[in-house]
Design an enzyme around this catalytic site. Structure first.
Site, PDB file in Angstrom:
ATOM      1  N   GLU A 284      38.403   0.900 -39.903  1.00  0.00           N
ATOM      2  CA  GLU A 284      37.600   1.793 -38.793  1.00  0.00           C
ATOM      3  C   GLU A 284      38.009   1.695 -37.292  1.00  0.00           C
ATOM      4  OE1 GLU A 284      33.509   1.139 -40.179  1.00  0.00           O
ATOM      5  OE2 GLU A 284      32.606   1.362 -38.339  1.00  0.00           O
ATOM      6  N   GLU A 287      40.703   4.455 -37.244  1.00  0.00           N
ATOM      7  CA  GLU A 287      40.033   5.626 -37.520  1.00  0.00           C
ATOM      8  C   GLU A 287      39.602   6.072 -36.255  1.00  0.00           C
ATOM      9  OE1 GLU A 287      36.746   5.877 -40.206  1.00  0.00           O
ATOM     10  OE2 GLU A 287      36.497   8.044 -39.827  1.00  0.00           O
ATOM     11  N   CYS A 311      28.808   1.008 -42.509  1.00  0.00           N
ATOM     12  CA  CYS A 311      28.706  -0.294 -43.177  1.00  0.00           C
ATOM     13  C   CYS A 311      27.215  -0.467 -44.016  1.00  0.00           C
ATOM     14  CB  CYS A 311      28.655  -1.378 -42.275  1.00  0.00           C
ATOM     15  SG  CYS A 311      30.144  -1.572 -41.340  1.00  0.00           S
ATOM     16  N   SER A 331      32.099   7.334 -39.667  1.00  0.00           N
ATOM     17  CA  SER A 331      33.292   6.973 -40.368  1.00  0.00           C
ATOM     18  C   SER A 331      33.459   6.731 -41.931  1.00  0.00           C
ATOM     19  CB  SER A 331      33.368   5.421 -40.006  1.00  0.00           C
ATOM     20  OG  SER A 331      34.396   4.740 -40.676  1.00  0.00           O
ATOM     21  N   LYS A 370      22.185  -2.431 -50.860  1.00  0.00           N
ATOM     22  CA  LYS A 370      23.650  -2.529 -51.622  1.00  0.00           C
ATOM     23  C   LYS A 370      23.555  -2.181 -53.176  1.00  0.00           C
ATOM     24  CE  LYS A 370      26.095  -3.574 -48.081  1.00  0.00           C
ATOM     25  NZ  LYS A 370      27.254  -3.060 -47.606  1.00  0.00           N
ATOM     26  N   GLU A 373      23.909   1.325 -53.510  1.00  0.00           N
ATOM     27  CA  GLU A 373      25.332   1.797 -53.129  1.00  0.00           C
ATOM     28  C   GLU A 373      26.318   1.200 -53.826  1.00  0.00           C
ATOM     29  OE1 GLU A 373      27.259  -1.025 -50.292  1.00  0.00           O
ATOM     30  OE2 GLU A 373      28.194   0.945 -48.993  1.00  0.00           O
ATOM     31  N   GLU A 378      30.668   7.568 -56.090  1.00  0.00           N
ATOM     32  CA  GLU A 378      31.757   7.543 -55.186  1.00  0.00           C
ATOM     33  C   GLU A 378      32.483   6.055 -55.332  1.00  0.00           C
ATOM     34  OE1 GLU A 378      28.765   8.192 -53.693  1.00  0.00           O
ATOM     35  OE2 GLU A 378      28.735  10.093 -53.215  1.00  0.00           O
ATOM     36  N   CYS A 527      21.761  -6.803 -40.503  1.00  0.00           N
ATOM     37  CA  CYS A 527      21.620  -7.371 -41.642  1.00  0.00           C
ATOM     38  C   CYS A 527      21.072  -8.694 -41.897  1.00  0.00           C
ATOM     39  CB  CYS A 527      23.249  -7.773 -42.464  1.00  0.00           C
ATOM     40  SG  CYS A 527      24.260  -6.008 -42.274  1.00  0.00           S
TER      41      CYS A 527
END
Lengths: 597, 388
Positions: A284, A287, A311, A331, A370, A373, A378, A527
């Site tokens: 990142e 990037e 994230c 990102s 999560k 996710e 993907e 988090c």
């Protein structure tokens, strides 16, 4: 200006408190505990459950102590005969419409209604059972959250959470009277609405009406299956909160004990998401620098700035629903959990000579999103589902209890290697501002060859619990290859909680900002305040977890992602360099616009 | 001071010599504090049912410091058995507009709203025209005040003032915590006077005839007259303006069919008075206060059915947010069903009565607090009809 002091008596004890204080707060100062259900320190006052009613001398009505401000000369009784009878009635009424199937409930032992019922020893049911059979049909459509209306006491804490903290309003109140309940837009299942799976509603639900979809049995089955090689990764924020579910006070760092417990549970390898957090910083950070170069030097107008972190899967889904025209600002980096999964089933599987199809990757996450996710289509770049199961911090605590492990007495152990080494930069991913701080520690050093100009590497301006934070870092005396950044003021912003995220996005959308990089975490505090963390949550508890995270950082020998030797190794042996072709294949992803209704 | 039944004509009176607009012109010349004193002196209490002194309400709101204040006319007439506001809106709307304008002048408001129940939208066609003319007239006179209609959406609880504000603000119609009261933080959290339709007309009329003439009517606790909605087993149902303070016996002598066994005073949330108590019951704040609904039941009616209907109504119309009301109403309804069926013993009615005592003091708003009124008065007086 100091506020006016109000004198009153509670249970005949005099007290002076600031004007505007509620009776409940005043009573707490005198150590009189008044039970509450709809009240929550993170939320606006509702005053609807009525269990906190108290008697105010001279008043005809009882007062909801959470919603009633003190007044001069007030005399309050918190446990008079009137109060006791009314409070007991109210608890009995709540129980009469509650599916009190406690022994089968995921929240058994962690339920606020159960606690009050047990205090009042509600024995024989005075009132009729009002639980409707149709209310027992759970909404199991979401991979993260299970909604069970038969357990709901209509305190509306979830509704207020979703609207006030998260600005999502996926949950709302529908109907009135006996038909009133908590539902979604057009009563659609949770997986078809704007729910981001953040789980903040679960953190504040006093009963078992909202719980995470738990994968404890699936994980046990995997552990017991001799044909499977089960590796587990633990997120940064779990190590500062797990103890709360295992009789340890908030704010304790239990990393070593957690590793030890995971090994005892039978996982084949205990590894660290923090390794992947360091990997994320490499990708990142690079990037960001690449985007800056394209924008500033190549004048490439297709490059979207500010770049935004990716994230937090709750944040990602929020962005996909609410700001789908800004997906190119995100990102392309996967979250650390998913980078870990992709690397585990390729690079790591190869290293330890295990076939990817025989490997099960389990994540211990402070997060319910999560769970969603890891099931995204993907997230199968290894050729398999990269992460198989996600357990919340709470689920791990349950497994530890089930296994009969005395957590407090465990010796501290170290993560296995490889994919177990990490840095202080990685652990602060667990707090709001942490990704930003970690990225700056690395990016600044790449560009200038020097450490960030903050005492002891602690970038204080990006820390703290303010909803939106801003900082500017002046870049000076750069290395020749970064000459285009000489003298640039790098503007960054940080938001946590989706309500704050929305506020910030609106500002960006209106063109009122000149940020280069924005960190967003879906949950309050980052988090550490995630929807999968131990219950209860409050500003104080989250602050203690944050302190623990920063203390963990200070105790690490290596505190910059690019200095993690396992990171150097993986680039040397496998990935080549950040943003390489293989990196793109395994560690980066894309997003899709989603409808709002 | 015992009164007898006396028909009065104040609310609907059309005085050709002095139109409402003339009252307005005259009153706007007077100092605001003087108007408040007149209202306090008149003893006028709110006609919606709760009976808060109108003059004090205006005074409290006037004393608040705020750039924005509101006057709201509560025309969400939803109490079962009440239909007098509809008649007032239809026949003498100007008196309402004038009352609101006087109030606005007194408290310092520039906007007024008439929150009218959705079921009365059929009145809007003619009312809107009259209101537009009135607003235009105000503009012409240089009075900085305009009135608007807001339509309710059918929830009974939105007649509760704070739920009404929530509804006006586009939210769910749910009562708020009090304090703060509307005089401090009402619509849009600004100081607000909210008055019933009838109350506003009386303010106009008190400004017209003076507090002395108003005070001549009624009793010490219940000054003036009141518009009643008379329905049920009566040969002459309708709207009647009567002096306050009469015994119920007088009322039934006039309106009964000769066979009345009970009168439900004050609508579903009011009290049921059995025949044997007609003589001892005074209609007014010293006896049984009422928003105006008088439902007469003769011996052909089952009081179980009457109570059952009311409880069904409350079970459906509770906003559902607070426990005592949401669950309490259901328990009362299912409870009398269970007693009727024999699933619960008659003594269970005592448990339910205790529950109403909790609802009365612990529910968040007047709705839940008053469900015990019909429950206890019907169960106490017609127990055998409930059980058998």
């Amino acid at each position: 200006m100091s506020k006016y002091q109000v004198n009153l008596k509670i249970n005949n004890m005099p007290i002076a408190v600031e004007e505007g204080t509620t009776i409940l707060e005043a009573a707490r100062k005198l150590n009189f505990r008044i039970p509450t259900l709809c009240h929550h320190p993170d939320l606006s006052v509702a005053g609807n459950c009525r269990v906190c009613v108290v008697e105010v001398k001279g008043a005809k009505l009882l007062a909801a102590s959470c919603a009633t401000p003190v007044s001069e000369g007030m005399e309050v009784l918190t446990n008079s005969e009137k109060v006791r009878i009314a409070r007991k009635h109210i608890v009995e009424l709540l129980l009469s419409e509650h599916n009190a199937d406690c022994t089968k409930c995921f929240k058994n032992g962690h339920c606020e209604l159960q606690e009050i019922a047990s205090e009042y020893r509600i024995g024989e049911h005075v009132f009729l059972d009002l639980v409707r059979p149709e209310s027992k049909i759970q909404d199991i459509s979401s991979p993260a959250i299970i909604k069970d209306d038969s357990k709901c006491i209509r305190c509306q804490r979830c509704v207020r959470t979703c609207e006030e903290i998260q600005g999502v309003a996926a949950l709302g109140v529908i109907n009135k009277g006996d038909q009133q309940r908590i539902s979604t837009f057009l009563n659609k299942p949770l997986n078809e609405v704007v729910c981001t799976n953040c789980g903040q509603c679960i953190n504040r639900c006093p009963t078992g009406a909202l719980t995470e979809r738990n994968y404890i049995e699936e994980v046990w089955n995997a552990i017991y299956d001799p044909s499977k090689f089960v590796v587990v990764q633990t997120a940064p924020a779990t190590r500062v909160a797990l103890g709360e579910d295992l009789d340890i006070d908030p704010g304790a760092r239990v990393t070593g004990k957690m590793v030890s417990a995971l090994k005892k549970l039978g996982f084949n390898k205990v590894l660290d998401t923090d390794f992947a957090a360091d990997l994320t910083i490499m990708e990142e950070g690079t990037e960001l620098l690449t985007r800056l170069k394209k924008a500033l030097v190549d004048k490439d107008e297709t490059v979207r700035l500010p770049m935004m972190t990716s994230c937090s899967p709750g944040w990602i889904k929020f962005q996909e629903h609410m700001f789908s025209d800004m997906l190119d600002n995100l990102s392309t980096c996967k979250s650390p959990q998913q980078m870990f999964g992709a690397v585990a089933k390729t690079y790591y599987a190869d290293k330890i000579n295990i076939k990817a199809q025989d490997m099960i990757v389990v994540s211990i996450m402070p997060c319910t999103a999560k769970k969603f996710e890891c099931e995204r289509p993907e997230m199968r770049d290894s050729g398999y589902q990269d992460v198989d199961y996600v357990l919340t911090t709470r689920e791990l605590a349950m497994m530890i209890k089930q296994a009969g492990i005395d957590f407090n007495k465990l010796e501290e152990e170290h993560y296995d290697s490889i994919l177990g080494e990490s840095t202080g930069a990685a652990v602060i991913f667990g707090a709001t501002g942490g990704v930003m701080e970690a990225a700056l520690r690395t990016a600044y050093e790449i560009v200038t060859g020097r450490e960030v100009p903050f005492t002891n590497l602690n970038i204080q301006p990006v820390r703290g619990m303010e909803g939106v934070k801003e900082a500017t870092i002046k870049i000076k005396n750069v290395k020749p290859e970064w000459a285009f950044l000489e003298g640039v003021d790098l503007n960054v912003a940080i938001a946590h909680g989706l309500g704050n995220a929305r506020f910030l996005m609106d500002k960006v959308n209106r063109g009122e900002t000149n940020y280069h990089f924005i960190e967003i975490m879906g949950c309050p505090g980052g988090c550490l305040g995630g929807g999968g963390q131990p219950i209860p949550t409050s500003p104080e508890i989250r602050q203690k977890r944050a302190n623990a995270i920063y203390s963990e950082d200070e105790h690490m020998t290596i505190r910059k992602s690019h200095e993690n030797p396992e990171i150097t190794e993986i680039y040397k042996q496998f990935l080549g360099q950040p943003l390489s072709h293989l990196s793109h294949e395994l560690l980066h992803t894309h997003y899709k616009p989603r409808k709002r209704y | 001071m015992e009164k007898t039944l006396k028909k009065v004509d104040i609310i609907f009176e059309i005085d050709k010599s002095c139109s409402p607009l003339a009252v307005l012109d005259r009153t706007l010349q007077r100092p605001a504090d003087e108007i408040i004193l007149d209202l306090i002196d008149s003893g006028l209490k709110g006609r919606g049912g709760a009976g808060f002194p109108t003059g004090l309400k205006w005074k409290f709101t006037r004393n608040e410091t705020s750039d924005v204040k509101y006057v709201i006319c509560n025309a969400d007439e939803g109490e079962p058995g009440t239909f007098k506001d509809r008649e007032i809106l239809d026949r003498v709307p100007e008196k309402i507009f004038v009352g609101m304008t006087i109030c606005a002048y007194v408290i310092g408001a520039r906007e007024g709203y008439i929150y009218m129940r959705g079921e009365y939208n059929f009145l809007l066609k003619s009312l809107q025209k009259k209101l537009d003319d009135f607003n235009a007239m105000l503009t012409e006179k240089g009075v900085d005040f305009q009135i608007y209609f807001k339509s309710g959406s059918g929830a009974y609880v939105c007649g509760e003032e704070s739920a009404l504000f929530e509804s006006m603000e586009g939210k769910r119609g749910e009562p708020r915590n009090k304090p703060p009261y509307p005089t401090v933080a009402g619509y849009n959290n600004k100081p607000t006077v909210i008055n019933n339709v009838e109350t506003l007309v009386y303010t106009t009329m008190i400004c017209h005839m003076g507090p002395e003439r108003f005070k001549e009517l009624g009793t010490t606790d219940s000054r003036g007259s009141k518009v009643f909605s008379v329905s049920g087993d009566t040969p002459i149902p309708g709207i009647y303006e009567l002096e306050l303070g009469m015994p119920l016996q007088d009322f039934i002598n006039e309106f009964g069919d000769g066979d009345a066994k009970a009168i439900q005073v004050g609508g579903a949330s009011g009290h049921c008075v059995p025949r044997k108590k007609f003589s001892d019951t005074i209609i007014g704040f010293e006896g049984i206060p009422t928003g105006g609904s008088m439902m007469v039941f003769n011996s052909s009616r089952s009081m179980y059915n009457v109570l059952h209907d009311y409880l069904e109504f409350f079970t459906e119309e509770s906003c559902g947010q607070c426990t005592p009301c949401r669950v309490g109403c259901q328990q009362l309804l299912k409870g009398i069903e269970a007693v009727k069926k024999g699933d619960k013993p008659p003594a269970y009615l005592n448990d339910l009565k205790k529950l109403t005592a909790t609802m009365k003091i612990a529910a968040k708003c007047g709705l839940g607090q008053s469900v015990g009124n019909p429950f206890n008065s019907i169960v106490d007086n017609f127990k055998e009809e409930i059980i058998y």
